[in-house]
Motif scaffolding. Structure first.
Motif, PDB file in Angstrom:
ATOM      1  N   SER A 193      20.852  -5.160  10.080  1.00 25.56           N
ATOM      2  CA  SER A 193      19.993  -4.722   9.227  1.00 25.56           C
ATOM      3  C   SER A 193      20.838  -3.666   7.948  1.00 25.56           C
ATOM      4  O   SER A 193      20.410  -2.912   7.358  1.00 25.56           O
ATOM      5  CB  SER A 193      19.078  -3.862   9.926  1.00 25.56           C
ATOM      6  OG  SER A 193      18.279  -4.650  10.491  1.00 25.56           O
ATOM      7  N   GLU A 194      22.317  -3.544   8.322  1.00 28.11           N
ATOM      8  CA  GLU A 194      23.071  -2.847   7.579  1.00 28.11           C
ATOM      9  C   GLU A 194      22.715  -1.252   7.439  1.00 28.11           C
ATOM     10  O   GLU A 194      22.872  -0.708   6.503  1.00 28.11           O
ATOM     11  CB  GLU A 194      23.202  -3.483   6.216  1.00 28.11           C
ATOM     12  CG  GLU A 194      23.754  -4.773   6.290  1.00 28.11           C
ATOM     13  CD  GLU A 194      24.014  -5.393   4.902  1.00 28.11           C
ATOM     14  OE1 GLU A 194      24.791  -4.769   4.232  1.00 28.11           O
ATOM     15  OE2 GLU A 194      23.217  -6.550   4.717  1.00 28.11           O
ATOM     16  N   LYS A 196      21.413 -10.638   6.732  1.00 30.28           N
ATOM     17  CA  LYS A 196      20.199 -11.260   7.082  1.00 30.28           C
ATOM     18  C   LYS A 196      19.768 -12.676   6.317  1.00 30.28           C
ATOM     19  O   LYS A 196      19.451 -13.554   6.683  1.00 30.28           O
ATOM     20  CB  LYS A 196      18.951 -10.334   7.240  1.00 30.28           C
ATOM     21  CG  LYS A 196      18.860  -9.655   8.570  1.00 30.28           C
ATOM     22  CD  LYS A 196      17.777  -8.718   8.759  1.00 30.28           C
ATOM     23  CE  LYS A 196      17.593  -7.916   9.897  1.00 30.28           C
ATOM     24  NZ  LYS A 196      16.525  -7.239  10.015  1.00 30.28           N
ATOM     25  N   GLU A 197      20.274 -12.343   5.158  1.00 30.82           N
ATOM     26  CA  GLU A 197      20.217 -13.385   4.076  1.00 30.82           C
ATOM     27  C   GLU A 197      21.340 -14.401   4.473  1.00 30.82           C
ATOM     28  O   GLU A 197      20.904 -15.714   4.271  1.00 30.82           O
ATOM     29  CB  GLU A 197      20.376 -13.016   2.437  1.00 30.82           C
ATOM     30  CG  GLU A 197      19.247 -12.122   2.257  1.00 30.82           C
ATOM     31  CD  GLU A 197      19.454 -11.434   0.889  1.00 30.82           C
ATOM     32  OE1 GLU A 197      18.595 -11.209   0.242  1.00 30.82           O
ATOM     33  OE2 GLU A 197      20.713 -11.291   0.650  1.00 30.82           O
ATOM     34  N   GLN A 198      22.530 -14.132   4.698  1.00 28.27           N
ATOM     35  CA  GLN A 198      23.414 -15.115   5.231  1.00 28.27           C
ATOM     36  C   GLN A 198      23.079 -15.759   6.380  1.00 28.27           C
ATOM     37  O   GLN A 198      23.533 -17.021   6.555  1.00 28.27           O
ATOM     38  CB  GLN A 198      24.805 -14.575   5.217  1.00 28.27           C
ATOM     39  CG  GLN A 198      25.184 -13.812   4.261  1.00 28.27           C
ATOM     40  CD  GLN A 198      26.591 -12.985   4.180  1.00 28.27           C
ATOM     41  OE1 GLN A 198      27.502 -13.913   4.650  1.00 28.27           O
ATOM     42  NE2 GLN A 198      26.638 -11.780   4.090  1.00 28.27           N
ATOM     43  N   LEU A 199      22.154 -15.368   7.140  1.00 24.78           N
ATOM     44  CA  LEU A 199      21.993 -15.879   8.653  1.00 24.78           C
ATOM     45  C   LEU A 199      20.550 -16.536   8.772  1.00 24.78           C
ATOM     46  O   LEU A 199      20.223 -16.667   9.610  1.00 24.78           O
ATOM     47  CB  LEU A 199      22.068 -14.857   9.900  1.00 24.78           C
ATOM     48  CG  LEU A 199      23.276 -14.330   9.957  1.00 24.78           C
ATOM     49  CD1 LEU A 199      23.384 -12.814  10.852  1.00 24.78           C
ATOM     50  CD2 LEU A 199      24.523 -15.245  10.539  1.00 24.78           C
ATOM     51  N   GLN A 200      19.853 -16.760   7.563  1.00 25.24           N
ATOM     52  CA  GLN A 200      18.483 -16.863   7.431  1.00 25.24           C
ATOM     53  C   GLN A 200      18.497 -18.424   8.112  1.00 25.24           C
ATOM     54  O   GLN A 200      17.267 -18.436   8.915  1.00 25.24           O
ATOM     55  CB  GLN A 200      18.118 -17.295   5.892  1.00 25.24           C
ATOM     56  CG  GLN A 200      16.922 -17.450   5.528  1.00 25.24           C
ATOM     57  CD  GLN A 200      16.556 -17.791   4.081  1.00 25.24           C
ATOM     58  OE1 GLN A 200      17.266 -17.322   3.418  1.00 25.24           O
ATOM     59  NE2 GLN A 200      15.312 -18.196   3.865  1.00 25.24           N
ATOM     60  N   ASP A 201      19.186 -19.247   7.970  1.00 24.65           N
ATOM     61  CA  ASP A 201      18.976 -20.553   8.748  1.00 24.65           C
ATOM     62  C   ASP A 201      18.932 -20.457  10.170  1.00 24.65           C
ATOM     63  O   ASP A 201      18.198 -21.309  10.895  1.00 24.65           O
ATOM     64  CB  ASP A 201      20.037 -21.727   8.318  1.00 24.65           C
ATOM     65  CG  ASP A 201      19.785 -22.902   8.523  1.00 24.65           C
ATOM     66  OD1 ASP A 201      18.590 -23.526   8.182  1.00 24.65           O
ATOM     67  OD2 ASP A 201      20.538 -23.549   8.892  1.00 24.65           O
ATOM     68  N   ALA A 258      25.114 -11.121  -0.639  1.00 27.37           N
ATOM     69  CA  ALA A 258      23.907 -11.284   0.193  1.00 27.37           C
ATOM     70  C   ALA A 258      24.018 -10.520   1.604  1.00 27.37           C
ATOM     71  O   ALA A 258      24.939 -10.219   1.983  1.00 27.37           O
ATOM     72  CB  ALA A 258      23.856 -13.034   0.568  1.00 27.37           C
ATOM     73  N   SER A 259      22.937  -9.868   1.747  1.00 32.69           N
ATOM     74  CA  SER A 259      22.809  -9.288   3.067  1.00 32.69           C
ATOM     75  C   SER A 259      23.132 -10.094   4.153  1.00 32.69           C
ATOM     76  O   SER A 259      23.185 -11.357   4.317  1.00 32.69           O
ATOM     77  CB  SER A 259      21.237  -8.682   3.142  1.00 32.69           C
ATOM     78  OG  SER A 259      20.381  -9.719   3.637  1.00 32.69           O
TER      79      SER A 259
END
Length: 83
Positions: free
Chosen positions: A44-45, A12-17, A9-10
Motif C-alpha cells: 500500500s506504500e 498494487k497496480e503492478q500486481l493487479q493480475d 505504477a503503484s
C-alpha cells in the motif's frame, strides 16, 4: 510542445493480475520473516505510522526474487502433475 509525465505504477497496480490469487501472509513470512500487515503496508506504500512508505531497493529485489521463486515452484508442480 508535448509534456510527458512519467509516473510509476503503484505496487498494487503492478500486481493487479495476481494480487487476489497469492497468499501475501505466506510470502511475507516465508521470504521476509515478517507479518502479513508488514507486506500489506509495503504494497500500500505506507509506513507503519500511516506516512509514505514502500519497499526499499533491497526489499524490492527480494520481493522480485520471491515472485520468481513462487512462479518456478508453480511451473514445476504443473509439469509434474498427473491425472
Amino acid at each position: 510542445m508535448e509534456i510527458t509525465i512519467n509516473q510509476k505504477a503503484s505496487y498494487k497496480e503492478q500486481l493487479q493480475d495476481i494480487i487476489v490469487d497469492i497468499s501475501w501472509s505466506k510470502i511475507s513470512s516465508k521470504y521476509f520473516g515478517k507479518s502479513v500487515s508488514w507486506i500489506h503496508n509495503k504494497l500500500s506504500e505506507i509506513d507503519g505510522n500511516g506516512g509514505k512508505g514502500g519497499f526499499t531497493e533491497e526489499e524490492a529485489q527480494q520481493f522480485k526474487g520471491a515472485l520468481y521463486d513462487l512462479s518456478e515452484r508453480i511451473r514445476k508442480t504443473a509439469d509434474n502433475f498427473k491425472a
